[in-house]
Scaffold this active site. Structure first.
Site: not given
Ligand code: SAH
Length: 497
Positions: A39, A61, A175
């Site tokens: 993704d 997306k 998010m």
């Molecule tokens: N499973 C992921 C989260 C998925 S939801 C985890 O454990 O981190 C997706 C959200 O995660 C994004 O909208 C953002 O808010 C956050 N996110 C994930 N990776 C990120 C990154 N490298 N930098 C900033 N926000 C991040």
């Protein structure tokens, strides 16, 4: 060390972006995968590990539009798994922290498909950490609370701000960028101190990480001013006033420069640490790969026997040469009376790995200098065995012919363009300050795959004249060309700007 058992489907968390946060198990899954479904949050450097034969499917997306709907993603995973392929579904962070990993697992379970979860480092704490913010801190935050700041279109944020505003610990919203206003208002209107520390971390741990600090009262204004985009983490709490930064590399020659390396995987892996040591943020996206070419054993051994000089024109050629020696069960000592000639520092150090010192390296690392200087070492008794890329240039054979030197030119590898990277390339290209090209074939790959040539303007750095020539054939004029044809030369060229 590794789990030997291979599942049909692995739902793999790859962490927030920095490829060094991949788990050993995640690496193994990526390398073994027949099909990789990834993704938006997946760092291209991670996909460099994929097997050349693996299928790469983007399911992310783009500006709010799902490329594949969740139903379609589920169906895609199942259809490949049922066809007997090993499917690796890559997810940012940890698969079970938001991002719908649970739903995918449930879907597989219901269909009786063997799956596993490979947990990853979550962005909610590691992303903060890379911004210098510890999610807990004695005396400051004894707990942390993680929320999704996402809401379905047209619906209000489903968060109990009256309760949240009273929590003592650090608050992290994932998010949440498009609903930052509602989050801030929700907290302020429920009595949270406006001076509470706040931070936003965009693209945490990645080459393009940006960190903004402020207070609950002004973080929204900062976000608007800085035009923060997803993915970003919103952190609220006084831990945000800490600055335990270890990630940002200031004061180095390439600090804050985002650099894309496009060479073969083995070359980008060699180059990346050199760029990183100079402060650069590096993204590795191999646009080309090499494929060993078959040579009949008899032909190879005969030519080897006849040769007085063996000429290797790249590090990759060196590796494949020694592979062939092993494969054909030859003895390394049969090379004792041959001069081994390489074209540059890269091929010379590749040679060193095998305990062989180059007999000849030209003073300048290009075919022309190589030829001019080498010819003086040769005579009518010499016979040169050139082991090089299938589409090598004509300078060497023509020059040897003109000088009346006997030679044999055997292609030992072919360079292929990895068209699978086209999508990512076009998605990420705008993020880079410099795009480094270390061969004419990488230049060709880039130009064939790029959709907007303007994205390359004044940002392309070429390792030498042959690469620059290839770029110019595609109409790219503003190329920065290195004077010395290696990483040092590239870095010097960038530093001069
Ligand atoms: N499973 C992921 C989260 C998925 S939801 C985890 O454990 O981190 C997706 C959200 O995660 C994004 O909208 C953002 O808010 C956050 N996110 C994930 N990776 C990120 C990154 N490298 N930098 C900033 N926000 C991040």
């Amino acid at each position: 060390m590794f789990d030997k058992e291979i599942k049909k489907v692995s739902l793999v968390g790859v962490g927030p972006g920095d490829e060094n946060l991949l788990t050993i198990k995640a690496c193994k899954c990526i390398e073994d995968a027949d099909v990789i479904i990834y993704d938006n949050l997946i760092n291209p450097t991670i996909l460099n590990r994929a097997n050349m034969g693996a299928k790469l499917i983007y399911a992310g997306k783009i500006s709010g539009n799902h490329y594949l709907t969740q139903d379609k993603i589920n169906e895609t995973i199942v259809s490949y798994a049922l066809a007997g392929e090993y499917v690796v579904r890559l997810k940012g962070g940890d698969p079970y922290i938001f991002g719908r990993g649970g739903e995918e697992a449930e879907y597989l379970l219901q269909r009786g498909i063997d799956f596993e979860i490979v947990h990853g480092v979550s962005s909610f704490y590691a992303g903060l950490g890379y911004a210098g913010i510890p999610v807990t801190f004695r005396g400051e935050a004894a707990s942390f609370h993680v929320f999704t700041g996402h809401r379905k279109q047209g619906e209000p944020l489903n968060l109990d701000f009256a309760g949240i505003a009273k929590l003592e610990g650090s608050l992290v919203f994932l998010m949440g960028i498009s609903n930052l206003g509602a989050i801030v208002n929700g907290l302020l209107s429920n009595g949270m101190n406006p001076d509470t520390g706040a931070a936003i971390i965009e693209n945490a741990t990645r080459y393009n990480q940006r960190v903004f600090r402020g207070k609950l009262s002004n973080i929204e204004e900062i976000a608007k001013k800085e035009n923060i985009v997803s993915p970003a983490l919103i952190a609220i709490g006084n831990v945000c006033k800490k600055n335990l930064d270890f990630f940002k590399k200031d004061g180095l020659p390439l600090s804050n420069k985002n650099i894309l390396l496009t060479a073969t995987r083995s070359l980008t892996e060699k180059m990346a640490p050199e760029f990183k040591a100079l402060g650069a943020n590096v993204c590795e996206m191999s646009l080309i790969a090499t494929k060993e070419m078959e040579i009949e054993r008899d032909k190879f051994t005969l030519e080897l026997e006849l040769a007085t000089h063996i000429l290797l024109t790249s590090a990759n050629g060196v590796d494949i040469f020694f592979e062939k020696i092993k494969k054909y069960d030859l003895d390394i000592r049969s090379l004792h009376n041959k001069k081994i000639c390489v074209i540059g520092s890269g091929s010379a150090s590749a040679l060193k790995k095998y305990g062989v010192r180059a007999d000849f390296i030209p003073s300048k690392f290009d075919s022309k200098s190589f030829l001019e200087e080498m010819v003086t070492e040769l005579n009518e008794k010499s016979r040169v065995l050139m082991l090089r890329a299938k589409l090598g240039n004509d300078i060497l054979p023509n020059g040897l012919k003109a000088a009346g030197i006997k030679f044999c030119d055997i292609p030992i590898y072919d360079t292929i363009i990895d068209y699978r990277r086209k999508f990512e390339l076009n998605k990420e290209i705008k993020n880079f300050d410099y795009i480094v090209l270390a061969s004419a074939s990488a230049a060709k790959a880039l130009c064939e795959m790029i959709e907007d040539m303007n994205a390359l303007k004044e940002r392309v750095v070429s390792i030498g004249p042959m690469t620059t020539k290839a770029l110019m054939e595609f109409g790219i004029e503003e190329v920065i060309t290195a004077n010395q044809y290696d990483v040092k030369g590239i870095v010097d060229a960038i530093r001069k700007l």
